[in-house]
Structure formats: structure tokens, C-alpha cells
Design a protein around this motif. Structure first.
Motif, short mmCIF file in Angstrom:
data_model
loop_
_atom_site.label_atom_id
_atom_site.label_comp_id
_atom_site.label_asym_id
_atom_site.label_seq_id
_atom_site.Cartn_x
_atom_site.Cartn_y
_atom_site.Cartn_z
N ASN A 123 0.86 -1.18 0.00
CA ASN A 123 0.00 0.00 0.00
C ASN A 123 0.90 1.24 0.00
O ASN A 123 1.59 1.53 0.98
N SER A 124 0.88 1.98 -1.09
CA SER A 124 1.75 3.15 -1.22
C SER A 124 1.41 4.26 -0.23
O SER A 124 2.22 5.16 0.01
N ALA A 125 0.23 4.20 0.37
CA ALA A 125 -0.17 5.22 1.33
C ALA A 125 0.38 4.95 2.73
O ALA A 125 0.24 5.79 3.62
N ILE A 216 -10.41 10.29 11.86
CA ILE A 216 -9.99 10.93 10.61
C ILE A 216 -10.73 10.31 9.42
O ILE A 216 -11.13 9.16 9.46
N ASN A 217 -10.89 11.12 8.39
CA ASN A 217 -11.43 10.66 7.11
C ASN A 217 -10.27 10.56 6.11
O ASN A 217 -9.57 11.55 5.87
N VAL A 218 -10.06 9.34 5.57
CA VAL A 218 -8.92 9.11 4.66
C VAL A 218 -9.39 8.28 3.46
O VAL A 218 -9.28 7.05 3.47
N PRO A 219 -9.90 8.90 2.43
CA PRO A 219 -10.45 8.15 1.29
C PRO A 219 -9.42 7.29 0.56
O PRO A 219 -9.78 6.27 -0.05
N ASP A 220 -8.14 7.67 0.59
CA ASP A 220 -7.13 6.97 -0.21
C ASP A 220 -6.34 5.92 0.56
O ASP A 220 -5.40 5.36 0.02
N LEU A 221 -6.71 5.64 1.80
CA LEU A 221 -5.91 4.70 2.60
C LEU A 221 -6.29 3.24 2.30
O LEU A 221 -5.42 2.41 2.05
N ASN A 262 -2.09 17.15 18.41
CA ASN A 262 -0.81 17.29 17.70
C ASN A 262 0.07 16.06 17.88
O ASN A 262 0.77 15.63 16.95
N GLU A 263 0.05 15.49 19.09
CA GLU A 263 0.84 14.28 19.34
C GLU A 263 0.40 13.14 18.42
O GLU A 263 1.23 12.45 17.81
N LEU A 264 -0.91 12.96 18.31
CA LEU A 264 -1.42 11.90 17.45
C LEU A 264 -1.15 12.19 15.97
O LEU A 264 -0.80 11.28 15.20
N LEU A 265 -1.28 13.44 15.58
CA LEU A 265 -1.04 13.79 14.18
C LEU A 265 0.42 13.60 13.80
O LEU A 265 0.73 13.12 12.70
N PRO A 275 -3.42 12.31 2.03
CA PRO A 275 -4.11 13.39 2.76
C PRO A 275 -5.27 12.84 3.59
O PRO A 275 -5.87 11.82 3.26
N PHE A 276 -5.56 13.55 4.68
CA PHE A 276 -6.66 13.13 5.56
C PHE A 276 -7.26 14.37 6.21
O PHE A 276 -6.68 15.46 6.20
#
Length: 347
Positions: A123-125, A216-221, A262-265, A275-276
Motif C-alpha cells: 500500500n503506497s499510502a 480521521i477521514n482518509v479516502p485513499d488509505l 498534535n501528538e497523534l497527528l 491526505p486526511f
């Protein structure tokens, strides 16, 4: 009203004990004021392996043998989907970690749960040049759905009081306890972090630990497994994922914080490349114990008062196990395991 039990709290501990009562035809009522949120914000994973050190979770097989049938019973009774079978992939940071994984998979308690196949990352993501190890017999319990459905079920039967429990109104007699117009044989306190306000058990060494998650919303994952690498990345539906969790020992409010986000990000950005969007953030206080074992047992003076608490970060697995132990202790005079019995601490 006369019942066998009063239960305080309707998180994992409270629900697990109520299931024991129902299975044994015991009558009960529950008090819950929604002040404790650790169960509702939990990731809900059941995973028999400590992935930081590749060791077995304490009593993992025994816990799963009791927990999974209990959740299946709740699903059937309430007509909800709770148990999502999903593998956990542990990202390897090096070839050395791969070797440590293989060594661990030969151990008696772990061989059933650790796949000996190194899974290549295609998975390139996802950033995982050394691939993954796969943990077997894992899954996720939808805690939010379970608690909401369980509350509705109890409310329909007039068994749930959505109010704070007033400890000063509890009258303890030789063979019964009274609370307002309710008479019961026993009372079980399963109020999580709220135990710190409980005059009967507040001396127990519960260590509150705040945890925060982001959604989070991540359509490309497009992953269909839980990914563990510094944080847990747990797929939901509709391209949504849980990212968690943090540990905070000083700020014990239920307010979400920018620091935790921020820690989680920062950890997440080391793991994925696509992107997410952050769509939600939640916080709760975990009831943990310094020796990482639950707090289960009987008050040393008031013999009809019991505690079921301190489930920590693995409550989904351990809650049903210790709830059954407590029920057997009260009703069948079976001894508690020394490792969970509150007698190990001085009240």
C-alpha cells in the motif's frame, strides 16, 4: 422495590456484571450518570499480544473464552452488531524486530496468535519498508453502540436510573442495603474513575489516565486491518479511522486538547502518506492500577459492598473475565485470584 443487586456504572465493567446477573436469574437495577466516559471513547480492540514487547497478555486465552461469547449474547439479545473480526498488523521498524517477532512466535503462549509470515507492504499510502507481523484472533467491539443499546434496553425495563448515586443515602444493614426506596442484598461499584468520590473504596490505588482519540477521514488509505505503529489506526466505515491513543496523568478533565491532537497527528504522519481530515476528537479517563491488574473484591467491613474497577486499557478483554470471577465469589463462595483481589492493597 426489592432486588438482588444494585450496580453503579454501565461501562464495560457494569455491563459485564449485569450479563452475569441476567445469566443467573438475579434481579438488579443500575445507576449511571454518564460522568465517566472511558468505555464510550475506547478503541474497543481485543488483542491477546502486547505489541510493544511481543509478549502474551495476562490470561489472554481465558479472557477471550469468556468475553467473546458474552458479546455474542449481547448482539443477539439487543439485535446490534458489536464484534468486528479484524486482524492487527504490527509495523516492523527494522530487520531486528522481524527476528524478535519470529522468536516470540515460537513461545507456547504466543504461537496461536502470531503469524510466522512477514507481510509485505503493498500500500503506497503506508510507510512500512520492513513490512508487518500479523496478530490472529483479534477484533474490535463497538463500545459506543453497545453502551447506547444496553442503556435503552435497561430503560425499557425500568432498570436504569440515569442519575448520580448519592453515597450518603446508602443505608447499610446486617443482611441488606437500602437506597431510597430500593432494598438489595448486594451493591457492586463499577463506576470507573468515579471511585475516587466513593467513601467506601476511594482508598484503593486507582491511577486515572486520560486518553484522547481522533477520528480521521482518509479516502485513499483503503486498509482492512488495524495498524499498530506508535499509534493504533483502526478502520471504521465510510473511510473513517480511529487514531489513538494518548496518555495524560495530570489533566483529568474530559476536555479534548490541542496538545493530544498534535501528538497523534505527528505519529500519524510518520505512518501514512495520503491526505486526511480530522473529523472528531474525544477524551476519557481510564481507570488504571499501578500493578496493571483490576480492582475486584469485597469491602473489609461492609460485606455486602463490592468493587469491580481498574480495567485499564484492555477492558474489552478483561471486563467479562473479572465480572464472572466477582459473581462466583459472591454467589458461589469461590475465591478471587490473588492478582485481582483488592486484599493485595490496604484500604
Amino acid at each position: 422495590m426489592q432486588v438482588d443487586y444494585i450496580v453503579i456504572g454501565i461501562g464495560i465493567a457494569g455491563i459485564s456484571f449485569c450479563e452475569q446477573l441476567k445469566a443467573n436469574n438475579k434481579t438488579f437495577v443500575v445507576f449511571d450518570d454518564t460522568s465517566q466516559q472511558s468505555s464510550t471513547v475506547a478503541g474497543g480492540l481485543y488483542n491477546p499480544v502486547v505489541l510493544k514487547r511481543f509478549t502474551s497478555v495476562w490470561k489472554s486465552k481465558e479472557q477471550l473464552d469468556i468475553a467473546l461469547p458474552l458479546y455474542a449474547n449481547i448482539e443477539k439479545a439487543l439485535n446490534v452488531k458489536l464484534d468486528y473480526k479484524i486482524p492487527v498488523y504490527r509495523k516492523f521498524a527494522s530487520l531486528e524486530e522481524q527476528n524478535d517477532w519470529f522468536a516470540a512466535s515460537d513461545k507456547r503462549l504466543l504461537s496461536k496468535y502470531l503469524s510466522t509470515e512477514i507481510i509485505k507492504n503493498e500500500n503506497s499510502a503506508v510507510k512500512a519498508p520492513f513490512g508487518f507481523g500479523k496478530v490472529l484472533e483479534t477484533g474490535r467491539i463497538d463500545m459506543k453502540t453497545m453502551i447506547e443499546a444496553y442503556k435503552k434496553h435497561l430503560l425499557k425495563q425500568n432498570l436504569l436510573f440515569e442519575e448520580a448515586f448519592n453515597y450518603q443515602a446508602l443505608q447499610i444493614e446486617s443482611k441488606t442495603i437500602r437506597y431510597n426506596n430500593i432494598t438489595a442484598t448486594n451493591i457492586v461499584f463499577a463506576e470507573g474513575f468515579g471511585i475516587k468520590q466513593n467513601p467506601y473504596f476511594k482508598g484503593l490505588p486507582l491511577v486515572p489516565a486520560k486518553g484522547e482519540l481522533i477520528i480521521i477521514n482518509v479516502p485513499d488509505l483503503n486498509i482492512d486491518y488495524v495498524l499498530k505503529a506508535g499509534v493504533f489506526l483502526i478502520p471504521l466505515e465510510d473511510d473513517l479511522y480511529i487514531v489513538g491513543a494518548t496518555y495524560e496523568w495530570k489533566d483529568l478533565t474530559h476536555k479534548v486538547t490541542k496538545g493530544a491532537k498534535n501528538e497523534l497527528l505527528n505519529k500519524l504522519k510518520k505512518l501514512i502518506t495520503c491526505p486526511f481530515e480530522v473529523v472528531n476528537q474525544v477524551a476519557g479517563i481510564r481507570p488504571t492500577v499501578k500493578d496493571r491488574r483490576p480492582l475486584v473484591g469485597q469491602h473489609k467491613i461492609h460485606k455486602h459492598l463490592f468493587v469491580l474497577n481498574g480495567l485499564g486499557t484492555r477492558g474489552v478483554m478483561i471486563g467479562p473475565y473479572v465480572a464472572k470471577q466477582l459473581f462466583n465469589f459472591i454467589e458461589k463462595d469461590m475465591p478471587l485470584e490473588k492478582e485481582i483481589d483488592i486484599k493485595r492493597f490496604e484500604l
